[in-house]
Design a protein around this motif. Structure first.
Motif, PDB file in Angstrom:
ATOM      1  N   GLU A  94       0.687  -1.077  -0.284  1.00 13.89           N
ATOM      2  CA  GLU A  94      -0.173  -0.009   0.090  1.00 13.89           C
ATOM      3  C   GLU A  94       0.606   1.104  -0.204  1.00 13.89           C
ATOM      4  O   GLU A  94       0.824   2.655  -0.379  1.00 13.89           O
ATOM      5  CB  GLU A  94      -1.109   0.017   1.387  1.00 13.89           C
ATOM      6  CG  GLU A  94      -1.809  -0.809   1.155  1.00 13.89           C
ATOM      7  CD  GLU A  94      -2.916  -0.534   2.390  1.00 13.89           C
ATOM      8  OE1 GLU A  94      -2.994  -0.364   3.215  1.00 13.89           O
ATOM      9  OE2 GLU A  94      -3.330  -1.776   2.398  1.00 13.89           O
ATOM     10  N   ALA A  95       1.749   1.048   1.179  1.00  9.97           N
ATOM     11  CA  ALA A  95       2.684   2.789   0.640  1.00  9.97           C
ATOM     12  C   ALA A  95       3.278   2.948  -0.587  1.00  9.97           C
ATOM     13  O   ALA A  95       3.889   4.192  -1.346  1.00  9.97           O
ATOM     14  CB  ALA A  95       3.967   2.467   1.743  1.00  9.97           C
ATOM     15  N   ALA A  98       0.556   3.584  -2.723  1.00 13.63           N
ATOM     16  CA  ALA A  98       0.886   5.672  -2.006  1.00 13.63           C
ATOM     17  C   ALA A  98       1.128   6.074  -3.193  1.00 13.63           C
ATOM     18  O   ALA A  98       1.642   7.340  -3.518  1.00 13.63           O
ATOM     19  CB  ALA A  98      -0.152   5.282  -1.034  1.00 13.63           C
ATOM     20  N   GLU A 107       1.342  13.029   3.970  1.00 16.22           N
ATOM     21  CA  GLU A 107      -0.743  11.944   3.964  1.00 16.22           C
ATOM     22  C   GLU A 107       0.400  10.667   4.018  1.00 16.22           C
ATOM     23  O   GLU A 107       0.020   9.837   5.213  1.00 16.22           O
ATOM     24  CB  GLU A 107      -0.498  11.862   3.050  1.00 16.22           C
ATOM     25  CG  GLU A 107      -2.160  11.452   2.815  1.00 16.22           C
ATOM     26  CD  GLU A 107      -2.979  11.369   2.052  1.00 16.22           C
ATOM     27  OE1 GLU A 107      -4.013  10.709   1.135  1.00 16.22           O
ATOM     28  OE2 GLU A 107      -2.747  12.820   1.197  1.00 16.22           O
ATOM     29  N   ARG A 111      -0.292   7.837   7.427  1.00 15.52           N
ATOM     30  CA  ARG A 111      -0.621   6.281   6.777  1.00 15.52           C
ATOM     31  C   ARG A 111       0.314   5.386   7.345  1.00 15.52           C
ATOM     32  O   ARG A 111      -0.265   4.293   7.644  1.00 15.52           O
ATOM     33  CB  ARG A 111      -1.087   6.501   5.396  1.00 15.52           C
ATOM     34  CG  ARG A 111      -2.214   7.613   4.674  1.00 15.52           C
ATOM     35  CD  ARG A 111      -2.647   7.912   3.848  1.00 15.52           C
ATOM     36  NE  ARG A 111      -3.311   6.072   2.893  1.00 15.52           N
ATOM     37  CZ  ARG A 111      -2.714   6.248   1.485  1.00 15.52           C
ATOM     38  NH1 ARG A 111      -3.086   7.190   0.750  1.00 15.52           N
ATOM     39  NH2 ARG A 111      -3.089   4.903   1.393  1.00 15.52           N
ATOM     40  N   PHE A 112       1.779   5.745   7.197  1.00 15.97           N
ATOM     41  CA  PHE A 112       2.691   5.113   6.847  1.00 15.97           C
ATOM     42  C   PHE A 112       3.871   4.828   8.055  1.00 15.97           C
ATOM     43  O   PHE A 112       4.394   5.565   7.620  1.00 15.97           O
ATOM     44  CB  PHE A 112       2.926   4.281   5.633  1.00 15.97           C
ATOM     45  CG  PHE A 112       1.592   4.478   4.671  1.00 15.97           C
ATOM     46  CD1 PHE A 112       1.066   2.860   4.453  1.00 15.97           C
ATOM     47  CD2 PHE A 112       2.029   4.801   3.250  1.00 15.97           C
ATOM     48  CE1 PHE A 112       0.291   2.879   3.620  1.00 15.97           C
ATOM     49  CE2 PHE A 112       0.774   4.873   2.235  1.00 15.97           C
ATOM     50  CZ  PHE A 112       0.294   3.181   2.715  1.00 15.97           C
ATOM     51  N   THR A 113       3.846   5.130   9.462  1.00 15.13           N
ATOM     52  CA  THR A 113       4.281   5.345  10.530  1.00 15.13           C
ATOM     53  C   THR A 113       5.812   4.871  10.268  1.00 15.13           C
ATOM     54  O   THR A 113       6.436   4.784  11.070  1.00 15.13           O
ATOM     55  CB  THR A 113       3.539   5.152  11.545  1.00 15.13           C
ATOM     56  OG1 THR A 113       3.290   3.252  12.250  1.00 15.13           O
ATOM     57  CG2 THR A 113       2.186   5.621  11.547  1.00 15.13           C
TER      58      THR A 113
END
Length: 226
Positions: A94-95, A98, A107, A111-113
């Motif tokens: 997903e990262a 994105a 963002e 969303r992706f720590t």
């Protein structure tokens, strides 16, 4: 004693390898990536913000993520940043999807720590790749024929912030180093008093001879056109 090490990536293996697994997972999540094999284990995904590489660790389940901006000539090095790692394959995919879609850095970080974007973002905001590229070109013996022109362009407070490369003996200035289609010009020195300039990618554009006194103003105007 059992000497066989447990595979930390059974899900990846079941999908036929990392390339297949990432493409399949991205599709299932409504995203899209086009990874290309780079080594037996790592992959590279081309994006508008550099090449994103995913390299699985061998001793544990961990996907390490890097961003690389390639050099633009054979003797100019690129720039590489480590931007994080995770053991969650779904989150990784997903990262990357994105990132490829151009989601803003703030963002992405929210969303992706697992992503650590401070150094990468600071480098871009401070113009580090651009300033490093200028430094490399100005000090390169391979490009000594263009050194006088490079120095003149770099002396300008506006043009020194535009990404330079050398293309077929001419100096190329590109507004956005990530975007090959962004506003750019080629500048060829004729004799120290005259220059030829072409606006790359502009339909019908041709080489225009520009006197030395008009060069900087002409380039500023060409690169600032919307």
């Amino acid at each position: 004693m059992n000497t066989h090490r447990k595979d930390p990536y059974p899900d990846v293996a079941a999908s036929g390898g990392l390339v297949s697994a990432m493409k399949e997972a991205a599709t299932l999540r409504g995203g899209e990536i086009w990874p290309a094999p780079s080594t037996a284990d790592a992959i590279i995904v081309e994006t508008a913000r550099g090449l994103v590489s995913v390299d699985p660790a061998t001793e544990e389940r961990l996907f390490r993520v890097r961003v690389h901006i390639p050099g633009f000539t054979w003797d100019i090095p690129g720039f590489t940043w480590e931007i994080g790692s995770t053991d969650d394959f779904g989150l990784l995919v997903e990262a990357v999807a994105a990132w490829r879609e151009g989601v803003p850095f703030d963002e992405l970080a929210a969303r992706f720590t697992f992503l650590e974007l401070d150094e990468f973002a600071r480098a871009l905001e401070s113009g580090e790749p651009t300033s490093s590229q200028w430094s490399d070109l100005l000090s390169s013996d391979f490009h000594r024929r263009q050194r006088s022109l490079l120095r003149r362009l770099h002396a300008d407070e506006v043009l020194r912030h535009i990404f330079p490369t050398i293309s077929h003996g001419a100096v190329r200035l590109r507004v956005d180093l990530f975007d090959g289609a962004s506003r750019q010009v080629l500048v060829h020195e004729l004799d120290g008093e005259r220059y030829e300039v072409v606006r790359v990618g502009v339909p019908g554009a041709d080489w225009v001879e520009v006197p030395t006194g008009d060069l900087i103003a002409y380039l500023r105007a060409a690169l600032n056109e919307q």
